[in-house]
Design a protein around this motif. Structure first.
Motif, PDB file in Angstrom:
ATOM      1  N   SER A 235      -3.856 -66.378 -83.097  1.00 28.96           N
ATOM      2  CA  SER A 235      -3.928 -65.246 -84.017  1.00 28.96           C
ATOM      3  C   SER A 235      -5.181 -64.401 -83.748  1.00 28.96           C
ATOM      4  CB  SER A 235      -3.939 -65.754 -85.471  1.00 28.96           C
ATOM      5  OG  SER A 235      -5.037 -66.618 -85.699  1.00 28.96           O
ATOM      6  N   ARG A 236      -5.009 -63.092 -83.948  1.00 29.72           N
ATOM      7  CA  ARG A 236      -6.117 -62.135 -83.788  1.00 29.72           C
ATOM      8  C   ARG A 236      -6.655 -62.074 -82.351  1.00 29.72           C
ATOM      9  NH1 ARG A 236      -6.793 -64.565 -88.752  1.00 29.72           N
ATOM     10  NH2 ARG A 236      -6.816 -63.154 -90.531  1.00 29.72           N
ATOM     11  N   CYS A 237      -5.832 -62.460 -81.394  1.00 30.71           N
ATOM     12  CA  CYS A 237      -6.201 -62.288 -79.987  1.00 30.71           C
ATOM     13  C   CYS A 237      -5.564 -60.985 -79.501  1.00 30.71           C
ATOM     14  CB  CYS A 237      -5.715 -63.477 -79.158  1.00 30.71           C
ATOM     15  SG  CYS A 237      -6.592 -65.017 -79.510  1.00 30.71           S
ATOM     16  N   ASP A 238      -6.346 -59.929 -79.449  1.00 27.26           N
ATOM     17  CA  ASP A 238      -5.805 -58.588 -79.243  1.00 27.26           C
ATOM     18  C   ASP A 238      -5.279 -58.338 -77.834  1.00 27.26           C
ATOM     19  OD1 ASP A 238      -6.318 -57.925 -81.853  1.00 27.26           O
ATOM     20  OD2 ASP A 238      -8.253 -56.979 -81.437  1.00 27.26           O
ATOM     21  N   ASN A 239      -5.643 -59.180 -76.869  1.00 24.97           N
ATOM     22  CA  ASN A 239      -5.218 -58.946 -75.493  1.00 24.97           C
ATOM     23  C   ASN A 239      -4.012 -59.784 -75.089  1.00 24.97           C
ATOM     24  OD1 ASN A 239      -7.186 -56.964 -74.799  1.00 24.97           O
ATOM     25  ND2 ASN A 239      -8.725 -58.582 -74.718  1.00 24.97           N
ATOM     26  N   ILE A 240      -3.334 -60.374 -76.060  1.00 28.19           N
ATOM     27  CA  ILE A 240      -2.091 -61.099 -75.810  1.00 28.19           C
ATOM     28  C   ILE A 240      -0.921 -60.181 -76.162  1.00 28.19           C
ATOM     29  CG2 ILE A 240      -0.637 -62.981 -76.640  1.00 28.19           C
ATOM     30  CD1 ILE A 240      -3.107 -64.681 -76.898  1.00 28.19           C
ATOM     31  N   THR A 241       0.046 -60.119 -75.263  1.00 33.11           N
ATOM     32  CA  THR A 241       1.213 -59.258 -75.479  1.00 33.11           C
ATOM     33  C   THR A 241       2.467 -60.111 -75.674  1.00 33.11           C
ATOM     34  OG1 THR A 241       1.878 -59.092 -73.151  1.00 33.11           O
ATOM     35  CG2 THR A 241       0.131 -57.602 -73.902  1.00 33.11           C
ATOM     36  N   GLN A 242       3.577 -59.449 -75.925  1.00 31.02           N
ATOM     37  CA  GLN A 242       4.822 -60.184 -76.103  1.00 31.02           C
ATOM     38  C   GLN A 242       5.248 -60.877 -74.809  1.00 31.02           C
ATOM     39  OE1 GLN A 242       7.103 -56.834 -77.554  1.00 31.02           O
ATOM     40  NE2 GLN A 242       8.240 -56.690 -75.623  1.00 31.02           N
ATOM     41  N   GLU A 243       4.834 -60.350 -73.667  1.00 27.16           N
ATOM     42  CA  GLU A 243       5.127 -61.013 -72.401  1.00 27.16           C
ATOM     43  C   GLU A 243       4.464 -62.388 -72.347  1.00 27.16           C
ATOM     44  OE1 GLU A 243       4.487 -60.377 -67.565  1.00 27.16           O
ATOM     45  OE2 GLU A 243       3.989 -58.769 -68.976  1.00 27.16           O
ATOM     46  N   GLY A 244       3.235 -62.462 -72.818  1.00 23.95           N
ATOM     47  CA  GLY A 244       2.542 -63.752 -72.855  1.00 23.95           C
ATOM     48  C   GLY A 244       3.213 -64.723 -73.790  1.00 23.95           C
ATOM     49  N   LEU A 245       3.682 -64.216 -74.945  1.00 21.65           N
ATOM     50  CA  LEU A 245       4.391 -65.065 -75.896  1.00 21.65           C
ATOM     51  C   LEU A 245       5.634 -65.671 -75.261  1.00 21.65           C
ATOM     52  CD1 LEU A 245       4.979 -66.192 -78.718  1.00 21.65           C
ATOM     53  CD2 LEU A 245       6.049 -63.992 -79.278  1.00 21.65           C
ATOM     54  N   PHE A 246       6.424 -64.854 -74.564  1.00 21.99           N
ATOM     55  CA  PHE A 246       7.647 -65.358 -73.942  1.00 21.99           C
ATOM     56  C   PHE A 246       7.336 -66.307 -72.783  1.00 21.99           C
ATOM     57  CE2 PHE A 246       9.751 -62.049 -76.328  1.00 21.99           C
ATOM     58  CZ  PHE A 246      10.991 -62.605 -76.589  1.00 21.99           C
ATOM     59  N   ASN A 247       6.248 -66.062 -72.071  1.00 17.38           N
ATOM     60  CA  ASN A 247       5.873 -66.949 -70.966  1.00 17.38           C
ATOM     61  C   ASN A 247       5.566 -68.357 -71.456  1.00 17.38           C
ATOM     62  OD1 ASN A 247       6.202 -65.132 -68.895  1.00 17.38           O
ATOM     63  ND2 ASN A 247       4.076 -64.444 -68.892  1.00 17.38           N
ATOM     64  N   VAL A 248       4.735 -68.458 -72.482  1.00 21.52           N
ATOM     65  CA  VAL A 248       4.388 -69.791 -72.986  1.00 21.52           C
ATOM     66  C   VAL A 248       5.598 -70.433 -73.644  1.00 21.52           C
ATOM     67  CG1 VAL A 248       3.547 -69.082 -75.278  1.00 21.52           C
ATOM     68  CG2 VAL A 248       2.614 -71.116 -74.202  1.00 21.52           C
ATOM     69  N   MET A 249       6.402 -69.640 -74.301  1.00 19.39           N
ATOM     70  CA  MET A 249       7.593 -70.160 -74.961  1.00 19.39           C
ATOM     71  C   MET A 249       8.567 -70.751 -73.944  1.00 19.39           C
ATOM     72  SD  MET A 249      10.404 -67.984 -77.017  1.00 19.39           S
ATOM     73  CE  MET A 249      10.998 -67.405 -75.417  1.00 19.39           C
ATOM     74  N   ASN A 250       8.787 -70.054 -72.830  1.00 19.86           N
ATOM     75  CA  ASN A 250       9.718 -70.535 -71.812  1.00 19.86           C
ATOM     76  C   ASN A 250       9.262 -71.852 -71.190  1.00 19.86           C
ATOM     77  OD1 ASN A 250      11.625 -68.461 -72.002  1.00 19.86           O
ATOM     78  ND2 ASN A 250      10.425 -67.106 -70.671  1.00 19.86           N
TER      79      ASN A 250
END
Length: 296
Positions: A235-250
């Motif tokens: 949370s509150r990490c401004d340099n994380i994008t939705q691409e990063g979210l999907f990468n870790v999720m996968n």
């Protein structure tokens, strides 16, 4: 109910969060912990002390009394200690405290919270990393050093190296929230024991963490052989994008043993509601026996 025989007491829970008009001085804290050795058959000890805005004053005298008390309680298997917002604690206090804990040879569970205590610095963290391997039975470990005086990421990376040899640790909680020194190097260096059953990592409010860091963390989480619960807080990490979210999720989709998965991306400015909904749906579809939550 009055217990006349104190040897009957096996578990003690004391929690004091400082609110007006309550005031406890170092003398009061010392008096309190000095009475603990009378409970020499105790196996479970929880002491939670949190200061007010101006801080809860515990000095070296209080820590000395606590060390003496721990030395008199050799049967302890579980210790939870919170000394947050304690501005008077210094490296000498922390070293004495850590040394006393390593003498608790039966200790299975240890949770430490020194958040918002500015005396906890890189040297204190390094000292803790040297003491922890001396606890041969430790199976659960938690550490919250959010908003402390950690200024060197290399000290955090060095501390995390102790994890590689802790194959008996099955449950791990680490919080380095609000630590400006953090970068992707931290995510690359975390080497988790394969035997972990649950892990929770909080590295929120870190501008140095990017999508690459998330991807590296995902690779580290995949080494766990049969994890049951994972919680990661960016949370509150401004340099994380939705691409990063999907990468870790996968990367986590392959962990079929999971019963609970939580990813916190609250107030990450580059992650939108639609991305969170899509990620949640994919996780729920793939990990059908897992409780899935993405906090946004």
């Amino acid at each position: 109910m009055c217990i006349r025989d104190r040897t009957l007491i096996r578990s003690l829970f004391i929690a004091i969060w400082m609110i007006e008009p309550l005031q406890i001085t170092d003398e009061g804290f010392t008096t309190l912990v000095s009475s603990l050795p009378q409970l020499n058959q105790m196996t479970d000890l929880t002491l939670l002390f949190s200061g007010r805005k101006e801080g809860f004053v515990v000095t070296a005298a209080g820590i000395t009394a606590l060390v003496t008390a721990l030395d008199a309680l050799p049967l302890l298997v579980r210790v939870e200690l919170e000394l947050s917002k304690c501005p008077e604690l210094d490296i000498g206090c922390f070293k004495d405290l850590f040394a006393a804990m390593t003498r608790l040879r039966n200790l299975l569970i240890l949770f430490l919270n020194f958040s918002n205590s500015q005396g906890f610095d890189d040297i204190a963290l390094t000292s803790l990393g040297l003491f922890l391997p001396k606890l041969p039975l430790l199976s659960s470990f938690g550490l919250d050093v959010s908003s402390t005086n950690l200024n060197n990421e290399s000290s955090i990376i060095s501390f995390l190296s102790f994890l590689k040899t802790q194959e008996k640790v099955q449950h791990l909680y680490l919080s380095f929230a609000n630590t400006p020194a953090l970068s992707n190097a931290l995510c690359e260096s975390i080497e988790l024991p394969k035997t972990l059953l649950s892990v929770a990592l909080r590295i929120s409010s870190s501008e140095g963490i990017t999508d690459d860091g998330l991807a590296n963390l995902g690779e580290q989480l995949k080494v766990m052989e049969a994890p049951r619960a994972i919680r990661i807080d960016f949370s509150r990490c401004d340099n994380i994008t939705q691409e990063g979210l999907f990468n870790v999720m996968n990367k986590l989709l392959t962990l079929s043993s999971l019963t609970s998965l939580t990813i916190d991306v609250t107030l990450c400015r580059q992650i939108g509601r639609d991305a969170v909904k899509s990620a949640t749906k994919l996780l729920q579809t793939t990990l059908q026996n897992t409780f899935v939550e993405i906090i946004w």
